[in-house]
Design an enzyme around this catalytic site. Structure first.
Site, PDB file in Angstrom:
ATOM      1  N   ALA A 107       2.198  -0.166   9.558  1.00 34.12           N
ATOM      2  CA  ALA A 107       3.425  -0.903   9.876  1.00 34.12           C
ATOM      3  C   ALA A 107       3.489  -2.234   9.146  1.00 34.12           C
ATOM      4  O   ALA A 107       4.569  -2.648   8.690  1.00 34.12           O
ATOM      5  CB  ALA A 107       3.516  -1.119  11.389  1.00 34.12           C
ATOM      6  N   LYS A 155       2.242  -2.906   6.244  1.00 37.87           N
ATOM      7  CA  LYS A 155       2.525  -2.660   4.830  1.00 37.87           C
ATOM      8  C   LYS A 155       3.966  -2.207   4.612  1.00 37.87           C
ATOM      9  O   LYS A 155       4.562  -2.486   3.569  1.00 37.87           O
ATOM     10  CB  LYS A 155       1.526  -1.649   4.256  1.00 37.87           C
ATOM     11  CG  LYS A 155       0.092  -2.176   4.224  1.00 37.87           C
ATOM     12  CD  LYS A 155       0.004  -3.527   3.495  1.00 37.87           C
ATOM     13  CE  LYS A 155      -1.403  -4.048   3.394  1.00 37.87           C
ATOM     14  NZ  LYS A 155      -1.493  -5.334   2.663  1.00 37.87           N
ATOM     15  N   TYR A 163      -1.723  -1.220  10.800  1.00 42.59           N
ATOM     16  CA  TYR A 163      -1.899  -1.455   9.362  1.00 42.59           C
ATOM     17  C   TYR A 163      -0.736  -0.861   8.574  1.00 42.59           C
ATOM     18  O   TYR A 163      -0.133  -1.540   7.732  1.00 42.59           O
ATOM     19  CB  TYR A 163      -3.222  -0.858   8.872  1.00 42.59           C
ATOM     20  CG  TYR A 163      -3.366  -0.947   7.373  1.00 42.59           C
ATOM     21  CD1 TYR A 163      -3.682  -2.160   6.762  1.00 42.59           C
ATOM     22  CD2 TYR A 163      -3.151   0.158   6.560  1.00 42.59           C
ATOM     23  CE1 TYR A 163      -3.777  -2.258   5.380  1.00 42.59           C
ATOM     24  CE2 TYR A 163      -3.250   0.074   5.190  1.00 42.59           C
ATOM     25  CZ  TYR A 163      -3.573  -1.137   4.600  1.00 42.59           C
ATOM     26  OH  TYR A 163      -3.652  -1.228   3.228  1.00 42.59           O
ATOM     27  N   SER A 197       0.863  -1.180   0.000  1.00 40.80           N
ATOM     28  CA  SER A 197       0.000   0.000   0.000  1.00 40.80           C
ATOM     29  C   SER A 197       0.899   1.228   0.000  1.00 40.80           C
ATOM     30  O   SER A 197       2.083   1.150   0.365  1.00 40.80           O
ATOM     31  CB  SER A 197      -0.877  -0.007   1.256  1.00 40.80           C
ATOM     32  OG  SER A 197      -1.483   1.253   1.474  1.00 40.80           O
TER      33      SER A 197
END
Length: 254
Positions: free
Chosen positions: A151, A153, A149, A136
């Site tokens: 972290a 990605k 989240y 992402s």
């Protein structure tokens, strides 16, 4: 003989868009997801292809190994691995369920890492294989209100880029897809549909198509959308504290 692709999180969003793209190019499909009914519905859409469905919840420890073992038992060779499954949560870290956040780490990091570890040696032996890991634009900066989240990605991007260097000369490529906000069920699950970050969300099919083309080229990293590309470039030059503030601002409501 048709090649075979394994796609996780295959029943909706980017995963389902990838299914359609690979099917159009006559790949045999291995589809893994939690929704068994939807898996069988998709299976019936492609009678001309060999479609194997695996109902599996990758948030459960050991699920990735079960996927690998099932395919080994069936004698199915995976030529392309698309680690697409993942989810996010919006809220302050200490106020969100630690159980759900741990499940997020399990899906976004652990299952992705394990599946890559299990299937990669066979690809290297054949000197042929392609892996796509879906990260992402969140991978490029800290993300207050979605701390875990972002972290996860960041891990996916770092891990994948390291593999690119390790695998040079092996015939195996690793592509990291880094979409920005995309119109899928992710927004609903993460409770971010009404935030500033989703005000210019991209179409899921368009994102998948860019990722698919990048995979076929063996491209290292692909960031979808011109605004998202500009944002990731800016994140490289801004102090991390300012990047975090910017991420917190766009996580706010419209």
């Amino acid at each position: 003989m048709n090649k075979t692709v394994l796609i996780t999180g295959a029943t909706s969003g980017l995963g389902y868009d990838f299914v359609k793209l690979f099917a159009a190019d006559q790949y045999n499909l291995v589809l893994a997801a939690r929704n068994g009914d939807k898996l069988h519905e998709i299976q019936q859409q492609y009678p001309q292809l060999k479609v194997t469905v695996i109902r599996k919840d990758l948030s459960i420890p050991g699920a990735a190994k079960e996927v690998f073992d099932e395919l080994q038992a069936k004698g199915i060779t995976v030529d392309v691995l698309v680690n697409n499954a993942g989810f996010g949560l919006m809220g302050k870290f200490d106020e969100l369920s630690i159980t759900k956040q741990t499940e997020m780490i399990q899906v976004n990091i652990t299952a992705l890492t394990e599946l890559t570890h299990y299937f990669l040696p066979q690809m290297k032996l054949r000197r042929s294989g392609q892996i796509m890991n879906v990260a992402s634009t969140a991978a490029f900066q800290p993300g207050p209100l979605m701390a875990v989240y972002y972290a996860t990605k960041a891990f996916v991007l770092s891990f994948s880029e390291a593999l690119v260097e390790e695998l040079k000369g092996t015939g195996v490529t690793v592509t990291t897809l880094c979409p920005g906000p995309t119109r899928t069920k992710f927004g609903e699950t993460a409770s971010v549909e009404n935030t500033k970050m989703f005000s210019r969300a991209m179409d899921s099919a368009a994102v998948a198509k860019q990722g698919y083309k990048a995979l076929l080229r063996g491209q290292r990293v692909v960031v979808t959308g011109s605004l998202n590309k500009a944002g990731t470039i800016a994140a490289k030059f801004l102090p991390r504290s300012l990047s975090a503030k910017a991420a917190k601002y766009i996580a706010g409501e419209k």
